[in-house]
Enzyme design. Sequence first.
Site, PDB file in Angstrom:
ATOM      1  N   GLU A 179       0.817  -1.215   0.000  1.00 14.21           N
ATOM      2  CA  GLU A 179       0.000   0.000   0.000  1.00 14.21           C
ATOM      3  C   GLU A 179       0.848   1.261   0.000  1.00 14.21           C
ATOM      4  O   GLU A 179       0.518   2.239  -0.668  1.00 14.21           O
ATOM      5  CB  GLU A 179      -0.959   0.003   1.199  1.00 14.21           C
ATOM      6  CG  GLU A 179      -2.032  -1.085   1.162  1.00 14.21           C
ATOM      7  CD  GLU A 179      -2.906  -0.997  -0.078  1.00 14.21           C
ATOM      8  OE1 GLU A 179      -2.931   0.069  -0.733  1.00 14.21           O
ATOM      9  OE2 GLU A 179      -3.573  -1.992  -0.401  1.00 14.21           O
ATOM     10  N   TYR A 196      -6.298   6.669   3.751  1.00 15.74           N
ATOM     11  CA  TYR A 196      -6.455   5.558   2.819  1.00 15.74           C
ATOM     12  C   TYR A 196      -5.703   4.314   3.280  1.00 15.74           C
ATOM     13  O   TYR A 196      -6.280   3.221   3.399  1.00 15.74           O
ATOM     14  CB  TYR A 196      -5.984   5.936   1.403  1.00 15.74           C
ATOM     15  CG  TYR A 196      -5.770   4.685   0.584  1.00 15.74           C
ATOM     16  CD1 TYR A 196      -6.856   3.988   0.087  1.00 15.74           C
ATOM     17  CD2 TYR A 196      -4.490   4.136   0.420  1.00 15.74           C
ATOM     18  CE1 TYR A 196      -6.688   2.787  -0.589  1.00 15.74           C
ATOM     19  CE2 TYR A 196      -4.313   2.942  -0.252  1.00 15.74           C
ATOM     20  CZ  TYR A 196      -5.407   2.273  -0.754  1.00 15.74           C
ATOM     21  OH  TYR A 196      -5.249   1.091  -1.403  1.00 15.74           O
ATOM     22  N   ASP A 213      -9.774   5.377  -2.281  1.00 16.47           N
ATOM     23  CA  ASP A 213      -8.627   5.916  -3.006  1.00 16.47           C
ATOM     24  C   ASP A 213      -9.151   6.680  -4.218  1.00 16.47           C
ATOM     25  O   ASP A 213     -10.360   6.847  -4.390  1.00 16.47           O
ATOM     26  CB  ASP A 213      -7.673   4.787  -3.430  1.00 16.47           C
ATOM     27  CG  ASP A 213      -8.252   3.985  -4.568  1.00 16.47           C
ATOM     28  OD1 ASP A 213      -9.491   3.907  -4.670  1.00 16.47           O
ATOM     29  OD2 ASP A 213      -7.484   3.434  -5.371  1.00 16.47           O
TER      30      ASP A 213
END
Length: 295
Positions: free
Chosen positions: A39, A122, A140
């Site tokens: 991520e 996020y 996102d």
Amino acid sequence: MATVSSLDPGAVLGWFDRVARDLPWRDPDCTGWGVLVSEVMLQQTPVARVEPIWLDWMARWPVPSALAAAGQGEVLRAWGKLGYPRRALRLHAAATAIAAEHGDVVPSDVDTLLGLPGIGAYTARAVAAFAYGQRVPVVDTNVRRVVARAVHGAADAGPPSTTRDLADVEVLLPREPARAARYSAALMELGAVVCVARTPRCADCPVYADCAWQRAGRPAYAGPAKVVQKFAGTDRQVRGRLLDVLRGAPGPVSRAALDAAWDEPGQRDRCLHSLLVDGLVEQTDNGMFALPGEG
DNA sequence: AAATCGTGGGG
DNA sequence: TCCCCAAGATT
């Protein structure tokens, strides 16, 4: 009974089951650490460039404590040209905190994750959902665009607002946590491969018939003009050049070597200074310059 | 809260 | 060629 939105989970999940890309961090056996690393790397960087670096990192630093034990310079070299190298230093700092304060296990709690360096709204929810199967909205840029079109009938999302964006997606989430998490992954995939920014491939869309944007006749984007990020000639480019010199050298380099990277002295000096402030570069005792920890 | 922070691929 | 854009975070 169940409200059928324009982003019906059955349709979206069915589509995802058929076409989902086989990305390594989506492996059911992937650890929370693997998900977190993916991520952070994927923040503003495309999947194709992340994948090989992620595989390298997982083989080299399979747990947070392993990365924490590495030097900053080593980490920056392994980050390569993914861009925004401060992410690498923050991930290193996060790994250090996880090793020291969380038993070398990536936290599953959103608020705890938010307290780690480099992890924002996020990323915290992406880890909670994708690594731990929690029912939390994961928003996102892809999800914002998909919701803007399918739900709101707009060509694109307006300016981001975390509170509003999270609320928008919360109401769409299936009740069952694991299903909600997979639904979030599916929405992101839909935005990444079908409902793309420039030329959406609507013929391949699983919710084409329900899409509010289609039904409204595909109106043009009406929101405020988006800020265009320049690059050529900016400090960002100069900092990248300087860092590239240091990554390309085995150890400390002279001031002259850095001077060759950019011809405008004022800008060059300003950028070198900012890199020192950011901890991306260090000066050695004898006046050379090096990646942090390599002097 | 608007600006800043890398890099490279594709239209 | 140039310009847009890509799983954001931070200040």
